[in-house]
Structures are given as C-alpha cells and as structure tokens.
Write a protein that holds these residues in place. Structure first.
Motif, PDB file in Angstrom:
ATOM      1  N   VAL A 173       0.852  -1.195   0.000  1.00 50.65           N
ATOM      2  CA  VAL A 173       0.000   0.000   0.000  1.00 50.65           C
ATOM      3  C   VAL A 173       0.886   1.243   0.000  1.00 50.65           C
ATOM      4  CG1 VAL A 173      -1.918  -1.087   1.222  1.00 50.65           C
ATOM      5  CG2 VAL A 173      -0.152   0.097   2.505  1.00 50.65           C
ATOM      6  N   PRO A 174       0.410   2.359  -0.575  1.00 45.26           N
ATOM      7  CA  PRO A 174       1.148   3.620  -0.486  1.00 45.26           C
ATOM      8  C   PRO A 174       0.873   4.309   0.856  1.00 45.26           C
ATOM      9  CG  PRO A 174      -0.792   3.906  -1.856  1.00 45.26           C
ATOM     10  CD  PRO A 174      -0.756   2.450  -1.477  1.00 45.26           C
ATOM     11  N   VAL A 175       1.889   4.946   1.392  1.00 45.13           N
ATOM     12  CA  VAL A 175       1.784   5.618   2.697  1.00 45.13           C
ATOM     13  C   VAL A 175       2.433   6.993   2.590  1.00 45.13           C
ATOM     14  CG1 VAL A 175       2.400   5.497   5.146  1.00 45.13           C
ATOM     15  CG2 VAL A 175       1.854   3.404   3.896  1.00 45.13           C
ATOM     16  N   VAL A 176       1.895   7.974   3.299  1.00 41.56           N
ATOM     17  CA  VAL A 176       2.401   9.347   3.235  1.00 41.56           C
ATOM     18  C   VAL A 176       2.680   9.875   4.639  1.00 41.56           C
ATOM     19  CG1 VAL A 176       1.880  11.727   2.548  1.00 41.56           C
ATOM     20  CG2 VAL A 176       1.185   9.818   1.085  1.00 41.56           C
ATOM     21  N   ASP A 177       3.821  10.576   4.785  1.00 47.22           N
ATOM     22  CA  ASP A 177       4.149  11.327   6.003  1.00 47.22           C
ATOM     23  C   ASP A 177       4.193  12.808   5.650  1.00 47.22           C
ATOM     24  OD1 ASP A 177       4.490   8.879   7.185  1.00 47.22           O
ATOM     25  OD2 ASP A 177       6.668   8.978   7.285  1.00 47.22           O
ATOM     26  N   LEU A 178       3.691  13.663   6.542  1.00 44.46           N
ATOM     27  CA  LEU A 178       3.724  15.111   6.349  1.00 44.46           C
ATOM     28  C   LEU A 178       4.370  15.766   7.566  1.00 44.46           C
ATOM     29  CD1 LEU A 178       0.101  15.713   4.993  1.00 44.46           C
ATOM     30  CD2 LEU A 178       2.217  15.637   3.642  1.00 44.46           C
ATOM     31  N   GLY A 179       5.186  16.798   7.337  1.00 42.33           N
ATOM     32  CA  GLY A 179       5.837  17.454   8.459  1.00 42.33           C
ATOM     33  C   GLY A 179       5.981  18.951   8.296  1.00 42.33           C
ATOM     34  N   LEU A 180       6.012  19.653   9.432  1.00 43.38           N
ATOM     35  CA  LEU A 180       6.304  21.080   9.501  1.00 43.38           C
ATOM     36  C   LEU A 180       7.338  21.301  10.596  1.00 43.38           C
ATOM     37  CD1 LEU A 180       2.752  22.724   9.281  1.00 43.38           C
ATOM     38  CD2 LEU A 180       4.558  22.863   7.548  1.00 43.38           C
ATOM     39  N   LEU A 181       8.224  22.268  10.393  1.00 42.70           N
ATOM     40  CA  LEU A 181       9.239  22.557  11.396  1.00 42.70           C
ATOM     41  C   LEU A 181       9.539  24.056  11.409  1.00 42.70           C
ATOM     42  CD1 LEU A 181      11.332  21.346  13.433  1.00 42.70           C
ATOM     43  CD2 LEU A 181      12.962  21.347  11.546  1.00 42.70           C
ATOM     44  N   SER A 182       9.473  24.638  12.605  1.00 47.15           N
ATOM     45  CA  SER A 182       9.850  26.041  12.798  1.00 47.15           C
ATOM     46  C   SER A 182      11.087  26.075  13.680  1.00 47.15           C
ATOM     47  CB  SER A 182       8.710  26.823  13.457  1.00 47.15           C
ATOM     48  OG  SER A 182       9.113  28.154  13.714  1.00 47.15           O
ATOM     49  N   LYS A 183      12.212  26.520  13.119  1.00 54.37           N
ATOM     50  CA  LYS A 183      13.481  26.454  13.849  1.00 54.37           C
ATOM     51  C   LYS A 183      13.605  27.527  14.920  1.00 54.37           C
ATOM     52  CE  LYS A 183      16.201  24.033  13.740  1.00 54.37           C
ATOM     53  NZ  LYS A 183      16.283  22.794  14.541  1.00 54.37           N
ATOM     54  N   LYS A 184      12.916  28.628  14.775  1.00 49.82           N
ATOM     55  CA  LYS A 184      12.937  29.684  15.799  1.00 49.82           C
ATOM     56  C   LYS A 184      11.501  30.037  16.132  1.00 49.82           C
ATOM     57  CE  LYS A 184      17.429  31.517  14.326  1.00 49.82           C
ATOM     58  NZ  LYS A 184      18.185  32.680  13.832  1.00 49.82           N
TER      59      LYS A 184
END
Length: 393
Positions: free
Chosen positions: A168-179
């Motif tokens: 099956v296809p799988v997806v990961d999503l991410g956000l990152l704020s360094k400051k």
C-alpha cells in the motif's frame, strides 16, 4: 520449537492486525520501529530537532536544513533474531529549490521452522517487510518565514508472510519552525505519520498505524539540546518521548532519553555518537522489558563537507600567511628605521643620561620618549625610563 513459535508470534503481531505494542489493531506495525541510532538514543524525541538525514522518518520537514549531501546506513538487532536494515540518501537541489531524499527500510526474520499441529517439523518459511520512500523538503514555505520548513515522504510499503504479500502507499507530512519563540533557542515540529488507506488482510481491513508527533527542541547552551515529543497514535493512548544530547567535545556526543506509555518498549534509552571529518557512527541501546535488549548502529557519511573544510583551511592559511608577511614587512621597516637613526639615538640617549645626572628628570624623560618613538625596544632608553619612573614614585 518454543523459540520459533515465539519468533512467529512477534512477526504475526508486526505483520498482521495484532499489535505488539498496544491494545489496538493496526496493520504494517513495523512502521512504528524508529530508525537511526541518534534519535533512538535520545528516547525517540526528534520531531522538534530533525536536523540531519534521520529527519526522513522523524519529521521530513527537517530535511530542509541539510547543507551537504548525506548518507546513512543503519542496522537494528531486534528481538528473537529479527533484524532491521535502513539505508538513506539526501541532498540539496540546485538554486535553493529544496532537499530531496530516498530511503529503504526493511525487516527480515531469516528462516523460520514450521511445525504441524503434532509438533513435527514441516519445512521452513520466512517473513519480512519493506518500505521504499521518496522525501522532499523545502524551507521558507511562506514569504517572511524563512525559519518555517515543510516536508513530505511518499512510501510504498510491502509486507510478506510465507507466500502472501500486500502493498500500500503511505504518506508522512511534516512542519518545522526552527525559531518558534522569541528567544531563538526553541524549535517546534509536527509530523503526521503513515497516512493512507487501510490494510486488507484476506477479508478484514485494518487501519495503518497513524501517529501525530508534536515535538519541541530547546538548546540550553552551545553543548546541550533537550527534546520532548508528544505522540497521538490512532491505536493507543498518547505518550511522551524525552531526550537530551550533550556535546562532550568536537568529536563525541552523549545521549539519553525515556519513552513513557504502557507499551513493552517504554523505558530508558541511551547512546553516543562519534564524528570525525565527514564520517560518523552512532549507537543506541533500548530495552524491551522481559523480551530483551535491542541495539542500533548507524554509519553516517557527509559528502562535500571535506572539500568545504579543505577550502576553509586553505583560506585560513592564506590569511595567516598574509598577516605574517605584513608582520615581517613591519619588522624590516622598523629595523631599517632604527639602523638609519642609530647615530641620532646614541646622541639622544647621552643627552638623557646627562639630564639625569644633573637631576633634571623631566627633561630626561622627554628625551627618552623621543628615543622610544624611534626604537620602542631600545634597552638603554627603556632601563633609564623605568629607573626615573620608579624614583619619581
């Protein structure tokens, strides 16, 4: 035989609907096994830090921070002879168009003996799983927000048990704020893992082991990074990962952490990393209660960092050589100046000495200052100058 039955039980829990780590039922549970010795050594708290190639798993948005190409190969000695291998590569695209990475994560059991209902050996079988993914991350997601990055990983996941397999296809999503906060020492990350349709095993459909990770990274000083992640899985209660990384020196990092919850893999984590030039090795220890201890080893390689360091070294050497050249020129100029004025300096020194013998200290000091302007290292003038200064006190 008991050992083989136990091994099969673990694999069935990982590869079928039964969940070894929780009371819920999800499929493809091998996706829960964290990759990379560095994040695991920090207790699995990495979503808010994610500053290296391990970001592919822990928060794909963090991959945007890569300035050089990186490779990693990791090995996990798991339970009852089950092993996991992980290989990944990532590097920046041209013209600041983002960072792209690829990864392969596999789980293997080796040969497993089969027994019939009477306990008679009936050949062997095997089981395993694999996830092949492509990750893309980009910094400066919005205008005026250069510290905000986003990332996505698309994986094709396959599991095999005996002669049966499913993908099956799988997806990961991410956000990152360094400051993320005004002190510029804290970062904030969010990772939504394993989005996709359910997994159909024969007639039953089980959901993927989805999880929402919210993580904070806090740099207490130049040597210490503290991280905390809160996880919201779809098959169990929320739990916390916490960890710390301490930079012992330019080559060695020490790590420790803890995972909370009710799973059998909760508890203390620890590890270390050694990095020299462009090569690093990481190790992590993690206990699984009565089931035993797991060991992870990662080998990391940075492509391009050596050339960059060599270039920097050349620049430093060039600057030092230029400074030395200027210094030698100044010395030669000063020496020539002294040589050209040697007769004048001798006459001035005699004049200062004469004033001194006659008790005219002020006049003697004025003449000595004139000498020292020409030759600041003249011992004859300096000695008399100090002698008069001491007498005046």
């Amino acid at each position: 035989m008991i050992k083989n039955i136990f091994k099969i039980s673990i694999l069935v829990c990982l590869i079928t609907a039964g969940n070894l780590f929780s009371a819920g039922t999800t499929g493809f549970n091998f996706l829960k096994i964290g990759v990379g010795a560095r994040p695991v050594g920090m207790g699995g708290a990495f979503a808010g830090l994610s500053d290296d190639i391990n970001s592919i798993y822990w928060n794909p948005a963090g991959l945007a921070q890569l300035k050089n190409r990186e490779m990693t190969a990791a090995y996990l000695s798991w339970l009852e002879g089950i092993n996991s291998q992980y290989l990944a590569y990532a590097g920046p695209l041209k013209d600041n168009k983002g960072v792209i990475g690829v990864s392969i994560n596999s789980l293997t059991s080796g040969a497993i003996n089969k027994y019939d209902i009477s306990g008679t050996l009936n050949g062997s079988t095997s089981a395993g799983a694999m996830a092949i993914g492509v990750t893309y991350a980009k910094g400066e997601l919005m205008k005026g927000s250069k510290n905000l990055s986003g990332g996505i990983t698309i994986k094709m996941v396959q599991e095999t048990l005996a002669d049966k397999s499913i993908s099956v296809p799988v997806v990961d999503l991410g956000l990152l704020s360094k400051k993320a906060f005004s002190n510029n020492k804290m970062s904030l990350g969010v990772n939504i893992q394993n989005l996709g349709s359910g997994v159909k095993y024969i007639n039953e459909v089980d959901p993927l082991p989805q999880n929402i990770k919210v993580g904070i990274g806090y740099k207490t000083n130049e040597k210490t990074m503290v991280c905390v992640d809160y996880n919201v899985p779809n098959d169990n209660a929320g739990y916390i990962n916490a960890g710390v990384e301490y930079k012992l020196n330019e080559m060695i990092n020490l790590r420790a952490g803890y995972k909370t919850g009710t799973d059998i893999d909760m508890g203390v984590r620890a590890g270390f990393g050694i990095f020299k030039n462009n090569v690093g090795i990481d190790y992590a220890y993690a206990g699984y209660g009565d089931l035993g201890i797991t060991h992870r080893v990662s080998l990391n390689y940075m492509l391009g960092i050596v050339e960059k360091e060599k270039s920097n070294v050349k620049k430093v050497k060039k600057v030092k050589a230029k400074k030395e050249e200027v210094k030698q020129t100044e010395i030669k100029t000063e020496t020539k100046k002294v040589e050209d004025n040697s007769e004048k300096i001798d006459k001035l020194c005699k004049k200062a000495e004469l004033y001194y013998t006659r008790g005219k200290m002020k006049e003697s000091l004025e003449v000595l200052q004139e000498v020292l302007k020409i030759d600041s290292t003249n011992k004859r003038a300096r000695d008399l100058f100090i002698k008069i200064s001491m007498q005046k006190k």
